[in-house]
Design a protein around this motif. Structure first.
Motif, PDB file in Angstrom:
ATOM      1  N   TYR A  69       0.845  -1.197   0.000  1.00 40.46           N
ATOM      2  CA  TYR A  69       0.000   0.000   0.000  1.00 40.46           C
ATOM      3  C   TYR A  69       0.879   1.245   0.000  1.00 40.46           C
ATOM      4  O   TYR A  69       1.694   1.433   0.899  1.00 40.46           O
ATOM      5  N   PHE A  70       0.707   2.075  -1.025  1.00 39.96           N
ATOM      6  CA  PHE A  70       1.466   3.320  -1.128  1.00 39.96           C
ATOM      7  C   PHE A  70       0.517   4.502  -0.983  1.00 39.96           C
ATOM      8  O   PHE A  70      -0.545   4.526  -1.602  1.00 39.96           O
ATOM      9  N   TYR A  71       0.922   5.459  -0.184  1.00 41.71           N
ATOM     10  CA  TYR A  71       0.077   6.641   0.021  1.00 41.71           C
ATOM     11  C   TYR A  71       0.068   7.487  -1.252  1.00 41.71           C
ATOM     12  O   TYR A  71       1.125   7.876  -1.741  1.00 41.71           O
ATOM     13  N   PRO A  72      -1.123   7.808  -1.778  1.00 37.26           N
ATOM     14  CA  PRO A  72      -1.165   8.752  -2.897  1.00 37.26           C
ATOM     15  C   PRO A  72      -0.785  10.150  -2.400  1.00 37.26           C
ATOM     16  O   PRO A  72      -0.874  10.431  -1.197  1.00 37.26           O
ATOM     17  N   ALA A 168       8.023  14.288  13.213  1.00 35.39           N
ATOM     18  CA  ALA A 168       7.350  15.019  12.133  1.00 35.39           C
ATOM     19  C   ALA A 168       7.477  14.200  10.845  1.00 35.39           C
ATOM     20  O   ALA A 168       7.764  14.719   9.792  1.00 35.39           O
ATOM     21  N   HIS A 169       7.288  12.883  10.983  1.00 35.88           N
ATOM     22  CA  HIS A 169       7.472  11.994   9.829  1.00 35.88           C
ATOM     23  C   HIS A 169       6.196  11.879   8.989  1.00 35.88           C
ATOM     24  O   HIS A 169       5.117  12.262   9.436  1.00 35.88           O
ATOM     25  N   SER A 170       6.355  11.364   7.775  1.00 39.62           N
ATOM     26  CA  SER A 170       5.202  11.049   6.932  1.00 39.62           C
ATOM     27  C   SER A 170       5.294   9.593   6.491  1.00 39.62           C
ATOM     28  O   SER A 170       6.296   9.203   5.866  1.00 39.62           O
ATOM     29  N   THR A 171       4.284   8.810   6.805  1.00 37.73           N
ATOM     30  CA  THR A 171       4.241   7.424   6.339  1.00 37.73           C
ATOM     31  C   THR A 171       3.899   7.429   4.852  1.00 37.73           C
ATOM     32  O   THR A 171       2.996   8.142   4.426  1.00 37.73           O
ATOM     33  N   ILE A 172       4.635   6.642   4.068  1.00 34.50           N
ATOM     34  CA  ILE A 172       4.359   6.628   2.620  1.00 34.50           C
ATOM     35  C   ILE A 172       4.088   5.218   2.091  1.00 34.50           C
ATOM     36  O   ILE A 172       3.611   5.043   0.983  1.00 34.50           O
ATOM     37  N   MET A 173       4.391   4.199   2.883  1.00 33.96           N
ATOM     38  CA  MET A 173       4.170   2.817   2.442  1.00 33.96           C
ATOM     39  C   MET A 173       3.815   1.952   3.645  1.00 33.96           C
ATOM     40  O   MET A 173       4.435   2.078   4.703  1.00 33.96           O
TER      41      MET A 173
END
Length: 228
Positions: A69-72, A168-173
């Motif tokens: 699953y990849f974040y759009p 301050a991370h962003s999950t991308i996968m």
């Protein structure tokens, strides 16, 4: 900053070992059509330039693990504060969004610029994340104001119940299937370990009613707060 670097480093080292050893976790809820976990979040969205840089990394990951699953672009975010954590017991009609907006406005009174530098990649046993570094203490100060104001308000909230947020991370996968090649996945992550995804000034914050994965299709924007 150093504490945050240390935190991200430890997270990556531990998770990389876990993933390579095949002991990673698959998120079974990702494909659950009846997942009804919702909550309220105050968040930051990166600008288009940064999202394009992140897309370059995602493209590399997709070559190796296309079934994950990849974040759009539309869903990539940094959580400022999870005000009400996602749960099956929460629905929007339980609260008055206006009261929440008022407290956020009050918490933002002295907030000047928030700058975020996205540099490098870290991991958890079930996901990959872009590392975000606030340029100064503004974001942390805002979080502390929000904690104080919400706790004094008597409004429904569940801030810091899972953990006290300071990254301050962003999950991308996220992993939704068995990995084809865990070792190769970590090699790609290593390649981007110190990659500079760019820096941006936060122009606004969004208060949203959201599902666990911040999917745009189920997200409702409750408030938008411009920063000067």
């Amino acid at each position: 900053m150093n504490d945050l670097t240390e935190h991200y480093n430890q997270l990556f080292e531990t998770s990389a070992k876990t993933i390579t050893a095949g002991k990673y976790s698959i998120d079974l809820e990702l494909k659950n059509q009846s997942d009804s976990r919702f909550g309220i979040t105050l968040l930051i969205r990166p600008n288009e330039e940064i999202k394009a840089n992140i897309e370059h990394f995602i493209h590399e990951l997709k070559k190796v693990e296309p079934e994950q699953y990849f974040y759009p672009d539309s869903d990539i975010h940094i959580t400022v504060m999870s005000i009400i954590s996602c749960s099956e017991n929460f629905t929007l009609n339980q609260i008055s969004p206006k009261e929440y907006i008022e407290i956020i406005c009050r918490s933002l009174v002295d907030v000047d610029k928030i700058k975020i530098h996205y540099k490098g990649v870290t991991a958890s046993p079930s996901a990959l994340m872009i590392q975000g570094f606030p340029r100064d203490e503004t974001l942390n100060n805002l979080r502390n104001k929000l904690r104080e104001n919400f706790k004094n308000s008597g409004l429904q909230q569940s801030m810091d119940t899972r953990y006290s947020i300071f990254t301050a991370h962003s999950t991308i996968m996220r992993f939704q299937e068995k990995l084809h090649n865990p070792k190769k996945l970590i090699e790609i992550a290593q390649k981007f370990r110190d990659y500079d995804f760019g820096e941006f000034d936060v122009k606004n914050l969004e208060l949203v009613y959201n599902d666990w994965y911040q999917r745009k299709s189920t997200t409702k924007v409750l408030g938008d707060f411009g920063l000067r």
